[in-house]
Motif scaffolding. Structure first.
Motif, short mmCIF file in Angstrom:
data_model
loop_
_atom_site.label_atom_id
_atom_site.label_comp_id
_atom_site.label_asym_id
_atom_site.label_seq_id
_atom_site.Cartn_x
_atom_site.Cartn_y
_atom_site.Cartn_z
N GLY A 95 -3.28 3.08 6.49
CA GLY A 95 -3.12 4.44 6.97
C GLY A 95 -3.72 5.45 6.02
O GLY A 95 -4.30 6.47 6.45
N ARG A 96 -3.61 5.20 4.72
CA ARG A 96 -4.22 6.10 3.74
C ARG A 96 -5.74 6.12 3.89
O ARG A 96 -6.36 7.19 3.87
N THR A 97 -6.35 4.94 4.05
CA THR A 97 -7.81 4.91 4.22
C THR A 97 -8.23 5.55 5.54
O THR A 97 -9.30 6.16 5.62
N LEU A 98 -7.40 5.41 6.56
CA LEU A 98 -7.71 6.06 7.84
C LEU A 98 -7.73 7.57 7.69
O LEU A 98 -8.63 8.25 8.21
N MET A 99 -6.75 8.12 6.98
CA MET A 99 -6.71 9.57 6.78
C MET A 99 -7.92 10.04 5.97
O MET A 99 -8.51 11.09 6.26
N LEU A 100 -8.31 9.28 4.95
CA LEU A 100 -9.49 9.65 4.16
C LEU A 100 -10.74 9.64 5.03
O LEU A 100 -11.62 10.51 4.87
#
Length: 969
Positions: A95-100
């Protein structure tokens, strides 16, 4: 009590998912914080209304449909970051990489200020359309801080969460995560609260895939039985997305179709574009292609595979792959075993024996790398974000490949319908694929020629604000900060600082007072009282009524506040506990505080001692305040700083032929380029990721976004292979009878998909498998409580002493049968009427001693006492012994095998013992059924002194493992 309210995605064109579960005692659970590719903040207004009463937040998948608005809510919705959030480790990391990727790819992801957020004023009337003013997007550090707040859970780990500061007690709430398939770490949530047992199953996949495990509905080795914890729930909340897919093929045939289409296109010199997400389903596709290239590099099509490269293009592709290396236990069992075996053997890097070592998949994160890779005169396969082709790198790749008939676009999932009056690029391609005639390729897949059809592409442009628009923006942000601080009980903002809401300097000075409080004091409010939403904006400080309980902190000579008939924060002294910034490793460390003396003298080529402001950009050093005019100087110095960085980059790029330099460096370092892998020709190394491209400087000044529409003519080909990873309708048909839910709530799909799933479940076993089916729309409140009434009674000491408790096993509650008479507590008035009643006197005294409620309470619990002597015998005869417990077939199998019998599972949840006795579990009642063939009764040795036969031996095994509850006292 249990009510379910879909906030977004129920019978809707939007694929986003947001659901609210309200349990007894005011416990509110938000499941998923989904968004869609429109990034419209008005779709989050229903969620914002409930933030102040949320207890916990649960996340299911690391996709934009389930987690896309999480960072936005943490930054712009007051109080949301204070609500405890729970998810699995892969959902956190991916999810963190998706937001980035989202915020790094599209400025529209920051969302715009809604029209109703701009207050009516003479200035806003002249500002024109205020709906295109962009909010401040979360930075990379803020995104990391948001996801660091999530509490990680493992599969099958029951957990009692901690409630939010403004939530009532959870009353023994237990949440458990189970594998849902579909994505890495995808979750089926089991929620247990009192008598309510709720299963939230959104976007699950029953079958195992190449890289991902399947949903954990069935227990291994139990002959297809549903897990005990997931059997017979109060309510099953199931998504209906994707159930209308008619084509059903096996996983092996699906993989063969995809690989066949790619091989045909690559052999003809074409390029393949596969639009997908950036951190979830792309992992399954990349794993399959990497294994295909590894297994066929020396096969009959070796030349085809050697000349083609695989690219994984997103703004966070390298980070996603890096996270993947540390989450081996979340992958499929076969993949995990092979990877562990390769690591134990100590295989050298680049050997290709480790399935998680993606030797043939090259990550790229910049648009220039995508353009360069597609401009080469060599075939390639590009996995680009996103599937809708609205905000990711797939839109750029489509423009580059559109005019060549050799190129192919493979759609891996059905595009959603238009949610806001316009069709996205992905939806236009899907409709074009369905409407056009097709020719079958060698792989047997349907291929469509576009033949000059045009699609409309929405292009976004970011522009600076005009003077009037900037005034409106500053007014809105200042008011939001003041309202946020008022809701949080903050004392850093006072009337003097925010007296003039349009003053830029005042707002900047209030923001710079405490750097550690930025995350907690920024955001847009979710509810505004009537006093704050009046037509004319107030230019002075808030009055006493608007301040509320905060008057204790901001009012002069105010020492008391009337909290009678108040609710929520109005009943508590205003206080905000500021949290320290931390990440997954603990407290955040500032590297500049640990620089050596020589490092402090020269940072980025700038003499720190000779700088007036003390920093390389003219700003004050860490821990020191800026001068009055430092803010303005910082803005003027920002552009020269960017130019200086670009000058340095130009110096590093000498000599002019950058391709030769990159090829030489790659050859020396032995990187994962095409030459070092033996893929491709010399001089054409795949080291795109080493190319330097300066990022745009994050503009602190506000911006607005404008949209233009462009027409793109297509001459490429289209194909479709289902890689959505969602369950099919027949999967649920065979599973719903085993789960046997009391009630079914269908959500997470459009209207036709919801109707199809509901009608199918009604037809299963004539509706006996499901008690009641609900199909709500967004905003509907569904009362799905159990059809059982529960009361609280108080047991007398005499009754408690006579209870005969039976243990049901480890980790299970004990049980006892009770026969008693229900009465009320003796009162002093009743004692006055009969002063000679000694039993009433003693009972009243014991009641006062054991009274759990305050003396001022008017509530009175009913009392359960022992039966009178003359009626005890009658009730004991009526209460027959009862066998209580829930046995699994695996336990019975192990027990009978320990006694020397043979036992094996047969289809349909049946256990066959010694070939003569059948043990099965009823799908409706859950009771065990033991049957023996008539011919078996006449077999020799059926009854002996030592062994009464298999039939009686099995029944004895069952009875020994059940608790016998005898009639009560």
């Amino acid at each position: 009590m249990f009510t379910f309210t879909p906030l977004l995605g129920a019978q809707s064109r939007s694929p986003a998912s947001q659901s609210l579960l309200e349990l007894d005692g005011g416990v509110k659970i938000l499941v998923d914080v989904g968004w869609d590719d429109s990034f419209n903040s008005t779709k989050l207004q229903a969620l914002e209304k409930h933030v102040s009463a949320l207890s916990i937040v649960l996340l299911t998948h690391a996709t934009i449909e389930h987690i896309g608005a999480y960072a936005h809510c943490c930054k712009h919705v007051p109080g949301f970051s204070r609500v405890p959030c729970y998810a699995t480790t892969p959902v956190m990391n991916m999810g963190r990489t998706l937001m980035l990727d989202i915020y790094g790819s599209s400025p529209n992801a920051a969302s715009t200020i809604p029209r109703d957020g701009i207050y009516t004023s003479p200035v806003s009337a002249t500002a024109g359309d205020a709906a295109n003013l962009l909010l401040q997007a979360p930075t990379a550090d803020e995104i990391g801080s948001c996801f660091a707040l999530i509490n990680p859970l493992k599969y099958s780990q029951p957990h009692q969460p901690i409630p939010s500061p403004f939530s009532p007690p959870l009353g023994g709430l237990t949440v458990t995560a189970y594998s849902a398939g579909h994505t890495l770490g995808g979750t089926l949530w089991h929620i247990q609260h009192g008598l309510e047992s709720i299963i939230y199953a959104s976007d699950w996949n029953l079958g195992r895939e190449n890289f991902l495990p399947g949903a954990a509905w069935l227990s291994s080795g139990d002959g297809g039985e549903v897990l005990e914890a997931l059997h017979r729930p109060t309510a099953l909340i199931c998504s209906s997305r994707g159930v209308e897919r008619a084509e059903a093929i096996a996983k092996r045939d699906r993989d063969a179709r995809l690989v066949g289409l790619i091989r045909e296109t690559v052999a003809q010199g074409g390029k393949v574009l596969i639009p997908t997400d950036s951190s979830s389903r792309v992992l399954e596709l990349a794993f399959l292609l990497n294994c295909t290239w590894r297994d066929n590099i020396d096969g009959p099509h070796a030349d085809t595979y050697r000349n083609a490269r695989i690219y994984m293009a997103s703004k966070s592709s390298k980070t996603s792959v890096r996270y993947l290396q540390s989450m081996l236990e979340w992958t499929d069992d076969n993949v995990a075993r092979n990877a562990e075996a390769a690591m134990q053997r100590g295989d050298a890097q680049g050997s290709g024996s480790n399935p998680l070592e993606w030797k043939f998949v090259h990550q790229m994160e910049r648009r220039s790398q995508v353009e360069k890779a597609l401009s080469r005169n060599k075939p390639c396969v590009m996995l680009a974000s996103d599937a809708s082709m609205e905000w990711g790198l797939s839109s750029q790749a489509l423009r580059t490949l559109a005019d060549n008939q050799k190129n192919l676009v493979i759609l891996t999932e059905t595009a959603c319908q238009a949610a806001e009056g316009r069709k996205g690029v992905g939806r236009q391609l899907w409709e074009l694929y369905e409407s056009q005639g097709h020719g079958a390729s060698k792989s047997g897949a349907k291929v469509v020629n576009t033949d000059g059809h045009a699609v409309e592409i929405k292009v976004s442009n970011v522009e600076p604000l005009t003077t009037d628009e900037n005034m409106v923006y500053q007014q809105y942000m200042a008011r939001q900060r003041q309202m946020h601080s008022s809701l949080q009980g903050d004392t850093t903002l006072n009337g003097d600082t925010t007296a003039d809401l349009g003053d830029d300097q005042a707002s900047e000075s209030s923001e710079s007072e405490d750097e550690d409080e930025d995350e907690e004091h920024q955001g847009r409010a979710f509810n505004v009282s009537a006093q704050l939403t009046q037509s004319k904006r107030k230019t002075g400080p808030l009055n006493d009524a608007e301040l509320g309980v905060n008057i204790l902190l901001r009012g002069k000579n105010v020492h008391d506040y009337d909290v009678r008939n108040k609710r929520g924060r109005e009943k508590m002294f205003p206080f905000v506990a500021h949290r320290n910034r931390n990440d997954e490793f603990g407290d955040v460390i500032k590297p500049e505080e640990y620089l050596r003396a020589e490092e402090r003298d020269d940072v980025d080529g700038v003499d720190m001692k000779a700088t007036n402001g003390g920093g390389p950009d003219g700003n004050a050093p860490v821990g020191q305040k800026r001068k009055w005019d430092d803010a303005a100087n910082g803005k003027r110095d920002r552009e020269p700083k960017v130019q200086h960085k670009r000058v340095k980059s130009e110096e590093k790029r000498a000599p002019d032929d950058i391709d030769d330099v990159i090829a030489r460096l790659t050859g020396e370092s032995g990187g994962a380029g095409g030459a070092s892998n033996g893929i491709g020709e010399e001089g054409d190394s795949d080291s795109d990721e080493s190319e330097y491209e300066p990022e745009d400087d994050e503009a602190a000044e506000p911006k607005k976004i404008t949209f233009t529409t462009q027409s793109l003519t297509l001459n490429l080909r289209l194909a479709y292979v289902d890689f959505s990873g969602l369950y099919r309708l027949n999967d649920l048909q065979g599973l719903i009878g085993r789960i046997n839910p009391r009630k079914l709530i269908v959500t997470g799909g459009d209207a036709s998909e919801t109707r199809l799933l509901a009608d199918t479940c009604r037809a299963v076993e004539n509706g006996k498998a499901v008690g009641e089916i609900f199909t709500p729309v967004d905003g509907d409140v569904v009362d799905a409580s159990v059809d059982t009434n529960a009361w609280t009674v108080k047991l007398t000491r005499q009754l408690v002493r006579r209870l005969n408790w039976k243990d049901l096993g480890t980790d299970k509650p004990s049980i006892a049968a009770i026969s008693g008479i229900l009465g009320s507590e003796p009162t002093e008035d009743a004692l006055k009427s009969d002063p000679d009643d000694e039993a009433a006197k003693k009972k009243l005294k014991l009641t006062k001693v054991d009274q759990p409620l305050p003396a001022t309470s008017t509530l009175s619990l009913p009392i359960l006492d022992i039966l009178a002597t003359h009626s005890t015998t009658h009730h004991q005869r009526a209460a027959q012994p009862v066998h209580v417990g829930d046995l699994r077939l695996a336990e019975i199998r192990a027990a009978v095998q320990a006694q020397g019998h043979t036992a094996e599972f047969r289809g349909g949840g049946t256990l066959l013992v010694d070939g003569t006795v059948i043990v099965r579990k009823s799908p409706t009642s859950g009771s065990l059924e033991v049957e023996a063939a008539n011919a078996a009764l006449s077999m020799p040795g059926w009854r002996t002194k030592t062994n009464e036969g298999t039939f009686y031996a099995v029944k004895r095994v069952i009875y020994e493992r059940l608790a016998v509850v005898v009639g009560g006292v």
